[in-house]
Design a protein around this motif. Structure first.
Motif: not given
Length: 191
Positions: A48-49, A144-145, A186-191
């Motif tokens: 994420l970072w 969102r992030l 959902d960002l965890i899955e797409t990033l």
């Protein structure tokens, strides 16, 4: 200094270290689903970072954006508002301060009604002032992030800093509402 892999790793390590005592302080009021949200985000922290640690598309942030840190002018026609209390300033996503303000300090119904139009207005102002290569979809994803990376952990930092229990528990409620409303996981899955 710009964020780098070491500072991001230190931040992730600190968040992991303090999450256990935070969860213990919440006891049964931290639901299984909420615990799973934290655990998922903590496990995904390095990814994420990643963009921040790479130093791409970042700007100066205040770090504690809320209305108590703004002095309003007595004469708005010829004076400007002043932003004060810069002790937590840093470099991060352009949306970090906006997420901090809206997701932590606004009631859910107000946030749901105003956040997207205000973010669109903010994005339009960036583009008008010459920011290139930053599409609306990028801005929305960054917001969102920012909720996942900052807002979700602010109740923990508020508690650690000695804020009253009612304050940090209410912040936790708002943070979790934002994570859910904005489908941040959902960002965890797409990033």
């Amino acid at each position: 200094e710009l964020p780098n892999r070491q500072t991001v790793a230190e931040h992730a390590s600190s968040a992991q270290k303090h999450f256990g005592p935070f969860a213990d302080a919440l006891g049964d009021s931290l639901t299984t689903v909420q615990r799973q949200v934290y655990e998922s985000v903590l496990a995904s922290f390095p990814r994420l970072w990643e963009r921040e640690s790479a130093g791409r598309h970042l700007t100066l942030i205040h770090g504690d954006a809320n209305f108590t840190n703004v002095l309003l002018p007595r004469h708005p026609d010829h004076e400007r508002a002043l932003i004060i209390d810069w002790q937590l300033w840093g470099v991060s996503f352009a949306t970090m301060d906006l997420a901090h303000l809206m997701a932590l300090f606004w009631e859910q119904k107000d946030r749901q009604r105003m956040e997207k139009p205000l973010l669109q207005r903010y994005h339009q102002a960036l583009v008008k002032r010459g920011v290139k290569g930053y599409a609306w979809a990028d801005c929305w994803q960054d917001y969102r992030l920012s909720v996942l990376m900052r807002v979700l952990f602010m109740p923990m930092w508020f508690r650690l800093g000695g804020s009253p229990e009612a304050f940090w528990k209410h912040s936790l409620e708002r943070a979790m509402q934002a994570v859910e409303d904005l489908e941040c996981l959902d960002l965890i899955e797409t990033l």
